[in-house]
Design an enzyme around this catalytic site. Structure first.
Site, short mmCIF file in Angstrom:
data_model
loop_
_atom_site.label_atom_id
_atom_site.label_comp_id
_atom_site.label_asym_id
_atom_site.label_seq_id
_atom_site.Cartn_x
_atom_site.Cartn_y
_atom_site.Cartn_z
N CYS A 138 0.87 -0.97 -0.04
CA CYS A 138 -0.11 -0.08 -0.09
C CYS A 138 0.99 1.21 -0.04
O CYS A 138 1.28 1.80 1.06
CB CYS A 138 -0.95 0.01 1.37
SG CYS A 138 -1.97 1.23 1.25
N CYS A 141 -0.44 4.15 1.97
CA CYS A 141 -0.62 4.14 3.56
C CYS A 141 0.92 4.17 3.98
O CYS A 141 1.14 4.90 5.04
CB CYS A 141 -0.79 2.49 3.97
SG CYS A 141 -2.23 2.01 3.27
N ASP A 142 2.01 3.64 3.24
CA ASP A 142 3.30 3.54 3.77
C ASP A 142 4.28 4.67 3.05
O ASP A 142 5.50 4.66 3.47
CB ASP A 142 3.75 2.26 3.73
CG ASP A 142 2.97 1.46 4.65
OD1 ASP A 142 2.46 1.66 5.46
OD2 ASP A 142 2.47 0.07 4.25
#
Ligand code: NAP
Length: 311
Positions: A138, A141-142
């Site tokens: 992701c 997200c990261d």
């Protein structure tokens, strides 16, 4: 175990599940929806959605899912946190266990459990993924953790190219590792990626091993076509190699295709079990778009309504 009876149970909360909830609540089916592991589904891990009709300027994936969720709540859908952990589904009985402690009996069930990211399956990949040490599926997200660092994205489809573009805005250098000698992504994304100076595309490279120290990824061992070994230094690895349908709990009861997708009848959402319908990515190996998922959620709610009327 606690027990509850509901009329219409929806499992899953991406564009398909929430859209099914909008239609089902407006048809007075009193839907109860369980959101599953990832409330809002895969789109919540997407940065910008540029191709959903009605948003000419694009929309953040998380914000769009929040809007669709709120629309379902407005019409009275009962949206709850919880994961379906097992099912007992037949023409005459529909039972779904939530979080191993609540047994729900429903008149009709709509499955919208979506799909999850695939990983390469390397031992070293699993190690750093479990350590939280630089392997992710992701980017949105990261990606933040890789500001001014070097990262690699594996894959050649829309997701991989979209992730590489997103990461190029944060990291100092992005490698895009593609196993074939071409990208599968749409032309507009291909053009954008080839014009992004800090992205280097490595065609015909296969990831053989994730290298690292005790806690973090430090590089990748690749194999170039012709068996030449290539080592690149990276601080993080992002996988964007497609998805696997979330059908494990249904597999001995509902008919699945050879890749694990739920088989639906004709143009609608009927499964092999009467009163059980499926929509979204869990039954769509082909299109897999937010708009097609939403449309199939609409069909599932209409099919459920017709089924209940016929009873
Ligand atoms: P995808 O189109 O299935 O592409 C997967 C990519 O990963 C392919 O390039 C594939 O290579 C590669 N791959 C698969 N297994 C691999 C392995 N073991 N090692 C290395 N590479 C591997 O998946 P996706 O990009 O997630 O897209 C899924 C769907 O969502 C598509 O329909 C796409 O159009 C859609 N989508 C749309 C948007 C948008 O903005 N419109 C954004 C994201 C996704 P090969 O080509 O060699 O098979």
């Amino acid at each position: 175990m606690n027990q509850e009876s509901v009329n219409c149970l929806i499992i899953g909360s991406g564009p398909a599940g929430y859209t099914a909830a909008i239609y089902a609540s407006r048809a007075n089916l009193q839907p109860v929806l369980y959101e599953g592991f990832q409330s809002g589904g895969q789109l919540t891990t997407t940065n910008e959605v540029e191709n959903f009709p009605g948003y000419p300027e694009g929309v953040n994936g998380m914000a769009m899912m929040e809007d669709i969720r709120n629309q379902a709540l407005k019409f009275g859908a009962d949206i709850r946190e919880g994961v379906a952990t097992s099912v007992q589904l037949s023409d005459t009985e529909k039972k779904v266990i939530i979080d191993d402690n609540l047994e729900i009996t429903a008149n009709v069930v709509i499955i919208a459990t979506g799909a999850s990211a695939r990983y390469l399956g390397l031992e070293s990949e699993r190690k750093y993924r479990e350590l939280g040490g630089g392997v992710s599926a992701c980017a949105v997200c990261d990606g933040f953790f890789y500001r001014k660092k070097t990262v690699a994205v594996v894959g050649g489809g829309d997701t991989a190219v979209g992730d590489a573009l997103y990461l190029a805005g944060l990291a100092s250098k992005v490698y895009l590792i593609v196993r074939k000698n071409f990208l599968r992504a749409s032309k507009v994304l291909q053009e954008r990626i080839t014009n992004t100076p800090n992205v280097e595309i490595l065609f015909e490279h296969i990831t053989k091993e994730v290298l690292g120290n005790e806690s973090f990824v430090t590089g990748l061992r690749l194999e170039k076509q012709g068996n030449e070994e290539v080592i690149i230094d990276v601080d993080g690895l992002f996988l964007a190699i497609g998805h696997k349908p979330n059908t494990d709990i249904f597999k001995d009861q509902i008919t699945l295709d050879e890749n694990g997708y739920i088989v639906t009848e004709g143009k609608g959402s009927k499964t092999n079990i009467e009163g059980v319908f499926a929509c979204g990515d869990v039954q769509d190996p082909t299109y897999r778009q937010a708009i097609t998922a939403a449309a199939s959620g609409c069909k599932a709610a209409l099919d459920a309504e017709h089924y209940l009327q016929s009873k």
